[in-house]
Design an enzyme around this catalytic site. Sequence first.
Site, PDB file in Angstrom:
ATOM      1  N   GLU A   1      -6.295   4.713   8.168  1.00  0.00           N
ATOM      2  CA  GLU A   1      -6.085   6.137   7.867  1.00  0.00           C
ATOM      3  C   GLU A   1      -7.346   6.746   7.267  1.00  0.00           C
ATOM      4  OE1 GLU A   1      -2.512   5.434   5.646  1.00  0.00           O
ATOM      5  OE2 GLU A   1      -1.553   4.797   7.515  1.00  0.00           O
TER       6      GLU A   1
ATOM      7  N   HIS B   1      -9.135   1.174   5.338  1.00  0.00           N
ATOM      8  CA  HIS B   1      -7.831   1.405   5.967  1.00  0.00           C
ATOM      9  C   HIS B   1      -7.986   2.347   7.160  1.00  0.00           C
ATOM     10  CE1 HIS B   1      -3.695   2.488   6.659  1.00  0.00           C
ATOM     11  NE2 HIS B   1      -3.380   1.396   5.988  1.00  0.00           N
TER      12      HIS B   1
ATOM     13  N   GLU C   1      -4.792  -4.830  10.753  1.00  0.00           N
ATOM     14  CA  GLU C   1      -3.738  -3.828  10.920  1.00  0.00           C
ATOM     15  C   GLU C   1      -3.949  -3.080  12.233  1.00  0.00           C
ATOM     16  OE1 GLU C   1      -1.987  -2.690   6.798  1.00  0.00           O
ATOM     17  OE2 GLU C   1      -3.678  -1.392   7.203  1.00  0.00           O
TER      18      GLU C   1
ATOM     19  N   ASN D   1       0.866  -1.178   0.000  1.00  0.00           N
ATOM     20  CA  ASN D   1       0.000   0.000   0.000  1.00  0.00           C
ATOM     21  C   ASN D   1       0.905   1.230   0.000  1.00  0.00           C
ATOM     22  OD1 ASN D   1      -1.800   2.045   0.475  1.00  0.00           O
ATOM     23  ND2 ASN D   1      -2.373   1.377   2.531  1.00  0.00           N
TER      24      ASN D   1
ATOM     25  N   SER E   1       4.119  -2.157  10.182  1.00  0.00           N
ATOM     26  CA  SER E   1       5.575  -2.207  10.350  1.00  0.00           C
ATOM     27  C   SER E   1       6.195  -3.558   9.988  1.00  0.00           C
ATOM     28  CB  SER E   1       5.970  -1.805  11.780  1.00  0.00           C
ATOM     29  OG  SER E   1       5.583  -0.472  12.039  1.00  0.00           O
TER      30      SER E   1
ATOM     31  N   GLY F   1       3.222   2.297  10.732  1.00  0.00           N
ATOM     32  CA  GLY F   1       4.168   3.396  10.541  1.00  0.00           C
ATOM     33  C   GLY F   1       4.908   3.785  11.805  1.00  0.00           C
TER      34      GLY F   1
ATOM     35  N   LYS G   1       0.147   4.291  -0.248  1.00  0.00           N
ATOM     36  CA  LYS G   1      -0.456   5.479   0.393  1.00  0.00           C
ATOM     37  C   LYS G   1      -0.203   6.722  -0.478  1.00  0.00           C
ATOM     38  CE  LYS G   1       0.054   3.094   4.754  1.00  0.00           C
ATOM     39  NZ  LYS G   1       0.271   3.130   6.193  1.00  0.00           N
TER      40      LYS G   1
HETATM   41  P1  13P Z   1       3.531   0.343   7.586  1.00  0.00           P
HETATM   42  O1  13P Z   1       4.030  -0.940   6.979  1.00  0.00           O
HETATM   43  O2  13P Z   1       4.246   1.561   7.095  1.00  0.00           O
HETATM   44  O3  13P Z   1       3.468   0.257   9.089  1.00  0.00           O
HETATM   45  O4  13P Z   1       2.011   0.515   7.094  1.00  0.00           O
HETATM   46  C1  13P Z   1       1.142  -0.552   7.172  1.00  0.00           C
HETATM   47  C2  13P Z   1      -0.102  -0.189   6.453  1.00  0.00           C
HETATM   48  O5  13P Z   1      -0.833   0.695   6.867  1.00  0.00           O
HETATM   49  C3  13P Z   1      -0.409  -0.900   5.205  1.00  0.00           C
HETATM   50  O6  13P Z   1      -1.701  -0.608   4.777  1.00  0.00           O
END
Ligand code: 13P
Length: 249
Positions: free
Chosen positions: A96, A94, A166, A9, A212, A172, A11
């Site tokens: 976010e 997601h 997640e 992803n 992560s 992140g 983003k």
């Molecule tokens: P990270 O791997 O940067 O922690 O992000 C995970 C994520 O949100 C994938 O959708």
Amino acid sequence: MRSKIVAGNWKMNKNLNETKALLEELSGKLPKTEAEVIVAPTFVNLADTARTLESSEIKVAAQNMHFAKSGAYTGEISADMLLNINVDTVIIGHSERRAYFGETDDLLAKKVKAALENNMRVIFCFGEELEERKAGNHFKVVESQLKNGLFDLPADAWQHIVLAYEPVWAIGTGETASPEQAQEMHAFIRKTITEAYNTSIADEVSILYGGSVKPSNANEIFSKPDVDGGLIGGAALKADDFVAIIEAI
Ligand code: 13P
């Protein structure tokens, strides 16, 4: 047998030039694998990516979509627009989107339904926040996200669903759920689906872990029996890291 999947992803990262460069490097280094490899670049680079990967093993997904067919929804993208550029997989829910764009369980359920009505495949994301885990509510939170987002679906819709657990506190942050925590939650997810539907749906659905994941921890996380792959953020932006994660599966 449920399938193994490693999805990146991206983003809101990578402009068109950077997208092309990463795709080229990734294509050149892609290891032989039985796992399905997916990338989800930003909307503005999606059509170009889909064209570039037309005859590649790597599949393409969108990061979001609107539930309506078309209309006055400034800034939004419909299922038809995605299908028209040969993108038939979409990430929905997601954290976010939930946290920064106010996407509720109800809205997400509508999006899932719209995607499935258009014969798309959904990667449905969910997971608890840190406070919820600290309070011991993580199972309850996950159960309610699944129920509100997905449990109105008919049984046969589940063949088009991929789940991505997640935990928000691991996204992140560099802090990963331990392989044991991931396994514990994934097993709980299968149990919850068994109760709502049946064992065969619970056994067949791929459940990815996200948060992560990096080359140094992918192996251990992927070795857990109920973890079928990963949804990768930061580490998917570097070809070498993403390739190492694919190799880990
Ligand atoms: P990270 O791997 O940067 O922690 O992000 C995970 C994520 O949100 C994938 O959708």
